[in-house]
Design a protein around this motif. Sequence first.
Motif, PDB file in Angstrom:
ATOM      1  N   MET A  91       0.846  -1.076   0.073  1.00 41.59           N
ATOM      2  CA  MET A  91       0.007   0.044   0.057  1.00 41.59           C
ATOM      3  C   MET A  91       1.001   1.393  -0.113  1.00 41.59           C
ATOM      4  O   MET A  91       1.721   1.661   1.114  1.00 41.59           O
ATOM      5  CB  MET A  91      -0.849   0.076   1.245  1.00 41.59           C
ATOM      6  CG  MET A  91      -1.722   1.071   1.499  1.00 41.59           C
ATOM      7  SD  MET A  91      -2.670   1.032   2.627  1.00 41.59           S
ATOM      8  CE  MET A  91      -2.748   2.809   3.132  1.00 41.59           C
ATOM      9  N   PHE A  92       0.891   1.820  -1.029  1.00 42.31           N
ATOM     10  CA  PHE A  92       1.654   2.940  -1.138  1.00 42.31           C
ATOM     11  C   PHE A  92       1.488   4.277  -0.331  1.00 42.31           C
ATOM     12  O   PHE A  92       0.152   4.352   0.351  1.00 42.31           O
ATOM     13  CB  PHE A  92       1.607   3.775  -2.726  1.00 42.31           C
ATOM     14  CG  PHE A  92       2.308   2.961  -3.871  1.00 42.31           C
ATOM     15  CD1 PHE A  92       1.677   1.557  -4.048  1.00 42.31           C
ATOM     16  CD2 PHE A  92       3.296   3.359  -4.306  1.00 42.31           C
ATOM     17  CE1 PHE A  92       2.181   0.905  -5.052  1.00 42.31           C
ATOM     18  CE2 PHE A  92       3.861   2.580  -5.553  1.00 42.31           C
ATOM     19  CZ  PHE A  92       3.453   1.276  -5.680  1.00 42.31           C
ATOM     20  N   ASP A  97      -0.415   7.189  -6.302  1.00 39.80           N
ATOM     21  CA  ASP A  97       0.810   6.215  -6.968  1.00 39.80           C
ATOM     22  C   ASP A  97       0.104   4.984  -7.276  1.00 39.80           C
ATOM     23  O   ASP A  97       0.600   4.129  -7.899  1.00 39.80           O
ATOM     24  CB  ASP A  97       2.003   6.084  -6.010  1.00 39.80           C
ATOM     25  CG  ASP A  97       2.803   7.544  -5.960  1.00 39.80           C
ATOM     26  OD1 ASP A  97       2.449   8.313  -6.846  1.00 39.80           O
ATOM     27  OD2 ASP A  97       3.380   7.620  -5.166  1.00 39.80           O
ATOM     28  N   GLN A  98      -1.016   4.616  -6.508  1.00 37.85           N
ATOM     29  CA  GLN A  98      -1.336   3.098  -6.706  1.00 37.85           C
ATOM     30  C   GLN A  98      -2.789   2.973  -7.326  1.00 37.85           C
ATOM     31  O   GLN A  98      -2.692   1.897  -8.169  1.00 37.85           O
ATOM     32  CB  GLN A  98      -1.666   2.702  -5.202  1.00 37.85           C
ATOM     33  CG  GLN A  98      -2.176   1.243  -4.966  1.00 37.85           C
ATOM     34  CD  GLN A  98      -2.336   0.692  -3.595  1.00 37.85           C
ATOM     35  OE1 GLN A  98      -1.507   1.232  -2.618  1.00 37.85           O
ATOM     36  NE2 GLN A  98      -3.152  -0.181  -3.325  1.00 37.85           N
ATOM     37  N   CYS A 155      -7.289   1.951  -1.203  1.00 36.68           N
ATOM     38  CA  CYS A 155      -5.757   1.126  -1.313  1.00 36.68           C
ATOM     39  C   CYS A 155      -5.782  -0.109  -0.667  1.00 36.68           C
ATOM     40  O   CYS A 155      -5.474  -1.233  -1.013  1.00 36.68           O
ATOM     41  CB  CYS A 155      -4.776   2.014  -1.318  1.00 36.68           C
ATOM     42  SG  CYS A 155      -4.730   3.237  -2.541  1.00 36.68           S
TER      43      CYS A 155
END
Length: 248
Positions: A91-92, A97-98, A155
């Motif tokens: 998990m970013f 970003d994810q 996320c």
Amino acid sequence: MPQPTPPETSSPHSIRLEAVTLVRGNQHVFEGLTLSLQETRIGLIGDNGAGKSSLFRLISGLDQPQQGRVVVHGCDTQADRRQLSKHVGLMFQNPDDQIIFPTVAEELAFSLTARGETRQAARQQARDFLAQRGLEAWAGRAVGELSQGQRQQVCLLALQISEPATLLLDEPFASLDLLSQARLAAQLEASDHQILVSTHLLEHVYDFERVLWLEQGKVRADGPGREVCEAYAENVRERAAAERGRHA
Ligand SMILES: Nc1ncnc2c1ncn2[C@@H]1O[C@H](COP(=O)(O)OP(=O)(O)OP(=O)(O)O)[C@@H](O)[C@H]1O
């Protein structure tokens, strides 16, 4: 009859970094780092730039070391890349970003199609998964219209639905309100997955069986959460006091 030796993948929680050197840009982030991570709960703490996210990127196979190797549940992150998503999910720190898809259900479904489910089955499973958590209304919601904390939740859900053995959570509490932090902490406590959490909020890893304090790509302390968090907090107090002294 002799029993076959079980494959390394049967080890429930086993992450190994063997003499790893990682260069990002022109920065040597790790040099010859060796680590074995087997505990169910592991915290990562340390200053900005210490190497916490970089360690997660190595374990999840996003970055490859220039030297050494990383083995996750028996999978070499370079040689066995295709197997890796079964074993580990990241998990970013920044949800943007994810997240790739426009709606919550599509984002969750992608975790399943990536593992071989058909699109239709994946969409249905995503909707069921949300409904089981009282979040059925989220299915069709546009991700772009969610708050930062809600996108972080998406996320985490996208990771959880694909059930990798190890979850790597990079500052998962950073954008959450206090109630959401308490909910996430309770969720993590109830989970039987191996979970690695990087955080600046020490209270969330204080009771972990193991915490690593990273400093400039090296392990400065490694031990029970309480001891390592107290040592780091004391070090921060000393540095802050020294800075105040210099500016007085
Ligand atoms: N995309 C990048 N390109 C080049 N160097 C990078 C990149 N991202 C990070 N670094 C460098 O790698 C080192 C470790 O950064 P990393 O993001 O792993 O630290 P961190 O402990 O996660 O920090 P934070 O607490 O700020 O999230 C830093 O020296 C940083 O400058």
